[in-house]
Design a protein around this motif. Structure first.
Motif, PDB file in Angstrom:
ATOM      1  N   ARG B 562      42.784  77.262  47.138  1.00 45.79           N
ATOM      2  CA  ARG B 562      42.859  76.917  45.711  1.00 45.79           C
ATOM      3  C   ARG B 562      44.296  77.052  45.189  1.00 45.79           C
ATOM      4  O   ARG B 562      44.776  76.194  44.446  1.00 45.79           O
ATOM      5  CB  ARG B 562      41.924  77.810  44.893  1.00 45.79           C
ATOM      6  CG  ARG B 562      40.456  77.553  45.149  1.00 45.79           C
ATOM      7  CD  ARG B 562      39.983  76.258  44.473  1.00 45.79           C
ATOM      8  NE  ARG B 562      38.570  76.039  44.665  1.00 45.79           N
ATOM      9  CZ  ARG B 562      38.039  75.068  45.428  1.00 45.79           C
ATOM     10  NH1 ARG B 562      38.837  74.212  46.071  1.00 45.79           N
ATOM     11  NH2 ARG B 562      36.740  74.948  45.566  1.00 45.79           N
ATOM     12  N   GLU B 565      46.282  74.186  46.530  1.00 48.46           N
ATOM     13  CA  GLU B 565      45.973  72.950  45.794  1.00 48.46           C
ATOM     14  C   GLU B 565      46.761  72.888  44.480  1.00 48.46           C
ATOM     15  O   GLU B 565      47.263  71.831  44.090  1.00 48.46           O
ATOM     16  CB  GLU B 565      44.468  72.862  45.510  1.00 48.46           C
ATOM     17  CG  GLU B 565      43.645  72.522  46.745  1.00 48.46           C
ATOM     18  CD  GLU B 565      42.136  72.727  46.545  1.00 48.46           C
ATOM     19  OE1 GLU B 565      41.386  72.399  47.468  1.00 48.46           O
ATOM     20  OE2 GLU B 565      41.713  73.238  45.472  1.00 48.46           O
ATOM     21  N   LYS B 566      46.876  74.034  43.819  1.00 46.27           N
ATOM     22  CA  LYS B 566      47.666  74.054  42.577  1.00 46.27           C
ATOM     23  C   LYS B 566      49.126  73.742  42.874  1.00 46.27           C
ATOM     24  O   LYS B 566      49.798  73.059  42.107  1.00 46.27           O
ATOM     25  CB  LYS B 566      47.574  75.435  41.898  1.00 46.27           C
ATOM     26  CG  LYS B 566      46.217  75.785  41.325  1.00 46.27           C
ATOM     27  CD  LYS B 566      46.343  77.090  40.531  1.00 46.27           C
ATOM     28  CE  LYS B 566      45.021  77.731  40.211  1.00 46.27           C
ATOM     29  NZ  LYS B 566      45.189  78.977  39.437  1.00 46.27           N
ATOM     30  N   ILE B 568      50.234  71.915  45.333  1.00 48.53           N
ATOM     31  CA  ILE B 568      50.355  70.475  45.636  1.00 48.53           C
ATOM     32  C   ILE B 568      50.332  69.679  44.334  1.00 48.53           C
ATOM     33  O   ILE B 568      51.129  68.749  44.146  1.00 48.53           O
ATOM     34  CB  ILE B 568      49.233  70.028  46.598  1.00 48.53           C
ATOM     35  CG1 ILE B 568      49.422  70.705  47.960  1.00 48.53           C
ATOM     36  CG2 ILE B 568      49.205  68.502  46.744  1.00 48.53           C
ATOM     37  CD1 ILE B 568      48.270  70.496  48.938  1.00 48.53           C
ATOM     38  N   ALA B 569      49.459  70.056  43.418  1.00 51.30           N
ATOM     39  CA  ALA B 569      49.357  69.319  42.151  1.00 51.30           C
ATOM     40  C   ALA B 569      50.686  69.385  41.395  1.00 51.30           C
ATOM     41  O   ALA B 569      51.182  68.373  40.888  1.00 51.30           O
ATOM     42  CB  ALA B 569      48.224  69.893  41.308  1.00 51.30           C
ATOM     43  N   LYS B 570      51.260  70.578  41.360  1.00 55.04           N
ATOM     44  CA  LYS B 570      52.521  70.696  40.634  1.00 55.04           C
ATOM     45  C   LYS B 570      53.643  69.979  41.373  1.00 55.04           C
ATOM     46  O   LYS B 570      54.480  69.291  40.756  1.00 55.04           O
ATOM     47  CB  LYS B 570      52.882  72.175  40.430  1.00 55.04           C
ATOM     48  CG  LYS B 570      54.147  72.350  39.612  1.00 55.04           C
ATOM     49  CD  LYS B 570      54.375  73.802  39.212  1.00 55.04           C
ATOM     50  CE  LYS B 570      55.683  73.938  38.449  1.00 55.04           C
ATOM     51  NZ  LYS B 570      55.987  75.334  38.122  1.00 55.04           N
ATOM     52  N   LYS B 572      53.425  67.441  43.188  1.00 56.44           N
ATOM     53  CA  LYS B 572      53.289  65.989  42.974  1.00 56.44           C
ATOM     54  C   LYS B 572      53.933  65.563  41.649  1.00 56.44           C
ATOM     55  O   LYS B 572      54.568  64.515  41.563  1.00 56.44           O
ATOM     56  CB  LYS B 572      51.807  65.593  42.956  1.00 56.44           C
ATOM     57  CG  LYS B 572      51.214  65.356  44.330  1.00 56.44           C
ATOM     58  CD  LYS B 572      49.794  64.803  44.169  1.00 56.44           C
ATOM     59  CE  LYS B 572      49.190  64.445  45.494  1.00 56.44           C
ATOM     60  NZ  LYS B 572      47.768  64.071  45.340  1.00 56.44           N
ATOM     61  N   LYS B 573      53.775  66.413  40.647  1.00 61.35           N
ATOM     62  CA  LYS B 573      54.404  66.104  39.357  1.00 61.35           C
ATOM     63  C   LYS B 573      55.914  66.052  39.520  1.00 61.35           C
ATOM     64  O   LYS B 573      56.582  65.136  39.017  1.00 61.35           O
ATOM     65  CB  LYS B 573      54.075  67.192  38.321  1.00 61.35           C
ATOM     66  CG  LYS B 573      52.724  67.057  37.693  1.00 61.35           C
ATOM     67  CD  LYS B 573      52.617  68.017  36.514  1.00 61.35           C
ATOM     68  CE  LYS B 573      51.180  68.037  36.026  1.00 61.35           C
ATOM     69  NZ  LYS B 573      50.942  69.073  35.057  1.00 61.35           N
ATOM     70  N   GLU B 583      52.575  59.779  38.164  1.00 61.48           N
ATOM     71  CA  GLU B 583      52.016  60.885  38.940  1.00 61.48           C
ATOM     72  C   GLU B 583      50.777  60.461  39.721  1.00 61.48           C
ATOM     73  O   GLU B 583      50.553  60.877  40.861  1.00 61.48           O
ATOM     74  CB  GLU B 583      51.684  62.030  37.974  1.00 61.48           C
ATOM     75  CG  GLU B 583      51.389  63.327  38.668  1.00 61.48           C
ATOM     76  CD  GLU B 583      50.817  64.351  37.699  1.00 61.48           C
ATOM     77  OE1 GLU B 583      51.278  64.402  36.543  1.00 61.48           O
ATOM     78  OE2 GLU B 583      49.897  65.061  38.107  1.00 61.48           O
ATOM     79  N   SER B 584      49.973  59.600  39.103  1.00 64.85           N
ATOM     80  CA  SER B 584      48.722  59.205  39.764  1.00 64.85           C
ATOM     81  C   SER B 584      48.980  58.313  40.984  1.00 64.85           C
ATOM     82  O   SER B 584      48.099  58.161  41.833  1.00 64.85           O
ATOM     83  CB  SER B 584      47.816  58.473  38.769  1.00 64.85           C
ATOM     84  OG  SER B 584      48.511  57.358  38.252  1.00 64.85           O
ATOM     85  N   GLU B 587      51.314  60.122  46.526  1.00 63.36           N
ATOM     86  CA  GLU B 587      50.468  60.614  47.616  1.00 63.36           C
ATOM     87  C   GLU B 587      51.257  61.651  48.411  1.00 63.36           C
ATOM     88  O   GLU B 587      52.478  61.587  48.481  1.00 63.36           O
ATOM     89  CB  GLU B 587      50.053  59.446  48.517  1.00 63.36           C
ATOM     90  CG  GLU B 587      49.059  58.533  47.808  1.00 63.36           C
ATOM     91  CD  GLU B 587      48.771  57.249  48.563  1.00 63.36           C
ATOM     92  OE1 GLU B 587      49.406  57.025  49.625  1.00 63.36           O
ATOM     93  OE2 GLU B 587      47.927  56.488  48.077  1.00 63.36           O
ATOM     94  N   GLU B 628      51.985  79.778  42.670  1.00 64.39           N
ATOM     95  CA  GLU B 628      50.674  79.698  42.022  1.00 64.39           C
ATOM     96  C   GLU B 628      49.753  80.787  42.561  1.00 64.39           C
ATOM     97  O   GLU B 628      49.814  81.155  43.734  1.00 64.39           O
ATOM     98  CB  GLU B 628      50.012  78.336  42.289  1.00 64.39           C
ATOM     99  CG  GLU B 628      50.778  77.145  41.737  1.00 64.39           C
ATOM    100  CD  GLU B 628      50.717  77.032  40.208  1.00 64.39           C
ATOM    101  OE1 GLU B 628      49.910  77.754  39.571  1.00 64.39           O
ATOM    102  OE2 GLU B 628      51.483  76.210  39.654  1.00 64.39           O
TER     103      GLU B 628
END
Ligand SMILES: Cc1cc2nc3c(=O)[nH]c(=O)nc-3n(C[C@H](O)[C@H](O)[C@H](O)COP(=O)(O)OP(=O)(O)OC[C@H]3O[C@@H](n4cnc5c(N)ncnc54)[C@H](O)[C@@H]3O)c2cc1C
Lengths: 262, 789
Positions: B562, B565-566, B568-570, B572-573, B583-584, B587, B628
């Motif tokens: 988890r 994953e946070k 990776i999300a950041k 990616k931004k 952002e969307s 990949e 994170e």
């Protein structure tokens, strides 16, 4: 452990004088004595290490006997008498584990006379002679009960002389935890008779099973043991084995030793 | 193709280099400037009234700093228990005080009543011999059934009896179960003992307490599986030290097996004394001391009844157990015979009605608590033994009887009558695999070959289930747990892309430093060597609950996923900003951020650098930095299962049992590192062989420990175990955690004892022997064969 002084004599004579006086104690391989000290069950004041006495480390064969120095380790015996007296070498090679065998000595084992030790069976079963700094003692007179021997205070086991039998075999049923014998039997066949020594079983320590000796003397085969059973009177009973089980194992181990030799 | 890195690869255990070369840093390797040495003076009687303790001569002895007794602890709390069980009648269990040092009475051999702290250990030991303790020996309470008989001597005078609790589960089923058993076609009954064990980790327990008066800060170095739990229990309940003033460090720990979960008096003592004396205080347990002060395991006496119809379908199961708590309640002791045991009584089978009764009993023995498997081995052993006996009585093949009652894979999720819901499993598949790898078909020929040598050969199987990944916090809260059972992870990405993962799990042999790194590296597509796992220090890792109950990968690993994953999300931004893309559309794979449908890409390391050197960075939208934290609380337990088979040879003349072969077909769900998983099974089975054939902790009727050293307590050795055949190819991934993992740490110790005993009973089938209690020592086997049991 309590604090102690350590002396390291280089000869038997020096060791004997260091041990005279009573307060000092001999230190062989330390495989029994060191754990005892660590638990503060003994407070000898002075330890006289026998490890540096070269004249106590030897294996000599002559005229149907082999003599082993009292300071010889189990590992050295296992190697040195493998061809001369294979039954005894096999016994020595199965004592404890490698670290025990590379420190523990034949003199220490015989002096200690643990009721479950291996060497007492080998010595009594061979009809060996215990050689000390003062005298020679026949095995039959030497072992006098659990942890009790004919040794005087401060007397040093400098060697052991074994008559070499035609054949011998040591059958050992290990106690599951310590791997000392739960019951072990040493059978030695000589031209003039058979000796059977039992360790681990009796509250009086190592002993000769004379009925089996007679039966095997008349007919050296497992059949000769058929009708015999050792008595459970005086056998050790503890969490690892009842007296009846130990008495039973004496028969089984004797039979197995004979089978190995036949 | 086996993978060579990441999830599913048998990466070499990186920690082994330091362990195998003697360069691990264990608690006893920690020596603090100015440290003093504590020697615990322990009771040599099982039960006694302390009339007086005169420490004056000891305090005057050379090198002694102080001698502590209970009087010094008047202002602090007792060692707490972390779980309250509610009994059949809705009342809370009886919970005696467990003082740091014995107060008024000593209650087991080893109960400490004084501590000497001195400049050296030998000075402390010398002084201890000068303590004059007038302890009046009382009758010892040892046998559990006698302990709860009317008029029995009480271990704790302020409790109403020696009964801690009388637990019924599921209480509402009690009568229906009785009825079903009464009316059944056949009922198989078995009475058995689950032997008391001493965990014997290679490293004995150690504690070093340190206090900085200028900062008012305490540090405790300790041999623990869960330093945060120790900080919480000791800080909040014993010594009243707030968490920010108390740091607990569990460095390399040389094996735990459960017994290093618990908070022990020695830890509280060293922390307390360091402040009192303004000197660091160190205690190192000797092996002899470990036998009389480490919490023991198991020690259940059980009667189990299994009711069946004509076809051998299970109708109802009833089990009555006496569970030994010892003299005090150790941290998790009450939960072991109840929630970790009763909830597993369905095993792999459909049994519509189950009732479990457990009486937990105080005795004058060392406290008993969780030991590898904790409750689940006790459930599995009785169930798999009674099923085997039932098969013999019904004339049905033991494998076939199990199959007739297995929960089918089409029935998952499956709610048992004992409150848990199994998410996945395929028991026929693991049984098929087991029969294949153990070559059951060839057994008869091997048996004949043994018979020709005068030996009795036997084949035994067992099929187990366990509940791991403990546990959903709100569920265990309802069941009496006094703490949450989530896990935490902080993933700290450093500026150049390397990673430190701070986990609340603790590794004490399991290899987390390797397998946890594999997970994070795999998720990010970077080299495993770039990821370090940090654990075991409350100051460096977020609040965590530690390692036990095969929870590390399932709960700790999930928290780490988890948090990653946070990350990776950041990341990616940040990447979308660097690539000037939406952002969307970003990949992320194999350590590269790309924009779909373009050739734009930016590497992992560049994104990390941008986050820490935010020159070209969307500061208005995102904070700098890449770190994170996640806390993960599982939705359910995980349910590993598997089939174990053992082949033995019995020497009929001596009763000696030799394990010739041992096969394990486990379903652990997804597997992170197959080599580590296999190693866990090997170790667990070796311990199972220990329990089944060798290990036994025995007290005499006066409460003296007869097995207080390796002269009498038999540990398994290399030559007691065969080469193992293990397989984990049957995989039904867990449905509710992100890795689909189930946990593998305890399985070996759970499934093996019944397989081994079943094999021995099979070998003795011609001798009318129906059961032998563990350990199946030569003496016991021989006695059973000759009717001398
Ligand atoms: C793990 C383990 C397993 C073991 N397994 C076995 C086993 O399977 N079978 C077995 O037989 N033994 C076993 N032993 C015991 C081992 O063989 C010891 O080495 C032996 O009993 C004592 O010999 P030592 O040289 O170590 O004597 P020490 O421990 O040094 O001394 C023992 C006693 O003998 C005295 N002593 C020593 N040497 C002499 C001497 N030359 N003359 C007079 N007195 C002396 C000492 O003063 C002391 O009282 C085991 C020991 C251990 C630790």
């Amino acid at each position: 452990m309590y604090a102690f002084d350590l002396v390291k004599p280089g000869t038997v004579a020096e060791a004997a004088s260091a041990l005279a006086g009573g307060e000092a104690q001999a230190l062989g391989g330390g495989q029994t004595l060191i754990p005892t000290l660590k638990q503060r069950l003994a407070d000898p004041g002075t330890l006289v290490s026998l490890s540096h006495i070269d004249e106590m480390k030897y294996v000599r064969e002559s005229g149907g006997t082999v003599e082993i120095g009292g300071g010889t380790t189990h590992a050295m015996v296992a190697k040195a008498v493998a061809d001369i007296y294979p039954g005894l070498a096999d016994l020595a090679g199965r004592i404890g584990d490698p670290s025990v065998r590379n420190r523990g000595t034949i003199g220490g084992s015989l002096a200690n006379n643990d009721p479950s030790a291996c060497y007492p069976a080998g010595a009594l079963g061979s009809g060996a002679t215990i050689i000390t700094d003062k005298r020679e003692i026949a095995a039959d007179d030497y072992f006098q009960g659990m942890f009790t021997t004919a040794l005087d205070e401060g007397e040093i086991v400098t060697g052991v002389r074994f008559p070499i039998p035609e054949k011998a075999h040591y059958s050992k049923m290990p106690q599951p935890a310590s791997r000392f014998p739960l019951v072990a039997v040493y059978v030695a066949k000589f031209a003039d008779g058979v000796r059977v020594a039992v360790t681990g079983a009796s509250e009086d320590g190592v002993f000769r099973w004379t009925e089996a000796e007679e039966a095997l003397g008349a007919n050296f085969s497992t059949d000769a043991l058929g009708g015999l059973s050792a008595s459970e009177d005086g056998m050790i009973a503890d969490i690892h084995g009842t007296a009846a089980y130990r008495a039973h194992l004496i028969g089984v181990m004797t039979k197995r030793a004979v089978a190995e030799m036949s | 193709m086996p993978k060579d890195s990441g999830i599913g690869a048998s990466s070499k255990r990186r920690e082994d280099v330091r362990f195998l070369t003697g360069n691990g840093k264990y608690t006893d390797d920690i020596n603090v400037a100015g440290q003093s040495y504590a020697h615990f003076v322990r009771s040599d009687v099982a039960h006694g009234r302390i009339n007086s303790i005169d420490v004056s001569a000891a305090e005057a002895a050379p090198g002694v700093l102080k001698v502590f007794t209970a009087a010094d602890f008047a202002e602090v709390g007792g060692v707490p228990c972390g779980w309250c069980v509610t009994d059949r009648h809705g009342n809370p269990m009886q919970e005696p005080k467990h003082p740091v040092l014995a107060e008024g009475k000593v209650r087991h051999v080893g109960d400490p009543y004084a501590v000497v702290v001195a400049e050296s250990l030998s000075a402390a030991r010398d002084a201890a011999e000068l303590i004059e303790a007038d302890i009046e020996e009382l009758e010892a309470v040892i046998d559990m059934k006698a302990a709860v008989a009317d008029g029995a001597t009480k271990v704790h005078d302020d409790l109403t009896s020696n009964l801690c609790y009388d637990w019924g589960f599921v209480e509402e089923n009690r009568e229906a179960v009785d009825e079903a058993i009464k009316g059944a076609h056949h009922v198989t009954t078995l009475e058995l003992t689950n032997n008391r064990l001493v965990a014997n980790p290679m490293e004995p327990r150690v504690a070093v307490g340190e206090y900085d008066p200028w900062k008012d800060e305490h540090t405790l170095y300790t041999t623990s599986q869960n330093p945060h739990v120790i900080r919480l229990l000791m800080g909040a309940f014993v010594l009243g030290i707030p968490e920010h003033k108390l740091r607990v460090i569990a460095p390399d720990v040389g094996g735990g097996f459960g017994t290093k979960i618990f908070h022990y008096a020695e830890e509280a003592f060293c922390t307390f004394a360091a402040k009192a004396l303004k000197r660091p205080v160190k205690w190192t347990s000797s092996r002899s001391e470990a036998f009389i002060s480490d919490a023991h395991g198991r020690d259940h006496v059980t009667k189990i009844e299994l009711a069946m119809d004509e076809e051998g379908k299970f109708l109802a199961l009833r089990t009555d157990t006496y569970a030994n708590m010892g003299a005090y309640l150790s941290t998790f002791a009450p939960s072991v015979p109840t929630w970790l045991h009763g909830t597993l009584m369905a095993g792999n089978y459909i049994t519509p009605l189950i009732y479990v009764n457990v009486k937990a009993v105080f005795t004058n023995t060392v406290p008993v608590d969780a030991y590898r498997g904790a409750g689940r081995p006790e459930a599995t052993f009785q169930l798999e033994r009674v099923v085997d006996k039932a098969a013999r009585e019904m004339g049905i093949d033991p494998v076939e009887l199990r199959r007739r009652n297995f929960i089918d894979k089409s029935q998952f999720p499956y709610a048992t009558p004992v409150a848990v819901e199994y998410d996945t499993g395929d028991y026929h598949a693991t049984m098929d695999k087991l029969l294949e790898i153990s070559d059951r078909d060839g057994f008869e020929a091997r048996k004949a070959e043994s018979a020709a040598r005068g030996k009795l050969r036997g084949f035994g199987v067992a099929h187990y289930i366990e509940a791991c990944g403990i546990a959903p916090s709100n569920l265990v809260g309802q069941l009496g747990a006094r703490a949450g059972l989530y896990e935490s992870a902080t993933v700290r990405v450093n500026a150049t892309g390397s990673i430190s993962v701070m986990t609340g799990s603790h590794s004490h042999g399991q290899g987390h430093e390797t397998s946890f790194a594999q997970v994070v590296a795999d998720m990010l597509g970077i080299d495993e060597a770039q990821v370090d796992i940090v654990h075991g220090d409350t100051a460096r890792t977020p609040m965590g609950m530690g390692t036990y109950g095969s929870r590390s990968i399932a709960v700790g690993g999930s928290a780490m996923v988890r948090a990653t994953e946070k990350i990776i999300a950041k990341a990616k931004k940040v990447a979308s900003h660097l690539m000037e893309a939406s952002e969307s559309d970003v990949e992320f794979a194999n350590g590269q951020f790309t924009v779909a449908g373009t050739d734009k890409s930016v590497a992992w390391g560049d994104v990390c650098l941008a986050a820490y050197v935010p020159h070209n960075y969307p500061l208005e939208d995102i904070e700098p930095g890449l770190e994170e934290t996640a806390f993960y609380d599982p939705a359910n337990f995980t349910y590993p299962s598997g089939g174990y088979a053992c082949e033995v040879e019995v020497d009929p003349e001596t009763g000696q049992v030799e394990v010739l072969a041992f096969s394990a077909a486990d379903d652990f769900g997804n597997v992170i590192n197959p080599m580590i998983v296999e190693g866990q099974v090997h170790g667990g089975v070796a311990q199972g062989i220990g329990q089944a054939l060798l290990e036994n902790c025995v007290y005499d009727e006066n409460g003296q420990l007869l097995t207080g050293s390796y002269m009498d307590y038999a540990m398994p050795r290399a030559y007691d175990v065969p080469m193992f055949t293990v397989d984990h190819s049957c995989q039904t991934p867990c449905t509710h955690n992100p890795l689909g993992v189930k946990g593998c740490g305890e399985a070996g110790a759970i499934g093996s004892p019944p397989a081994i005993v079943n094999a021995v009973i099979d070998a003795l089938s011609g001798h009318g022997v129906e059961h032998i209690d563990m350990p199946l020592s030569p003496q016991r086997v021989w006695a059973a064969m000759h009717g001398k049991g």
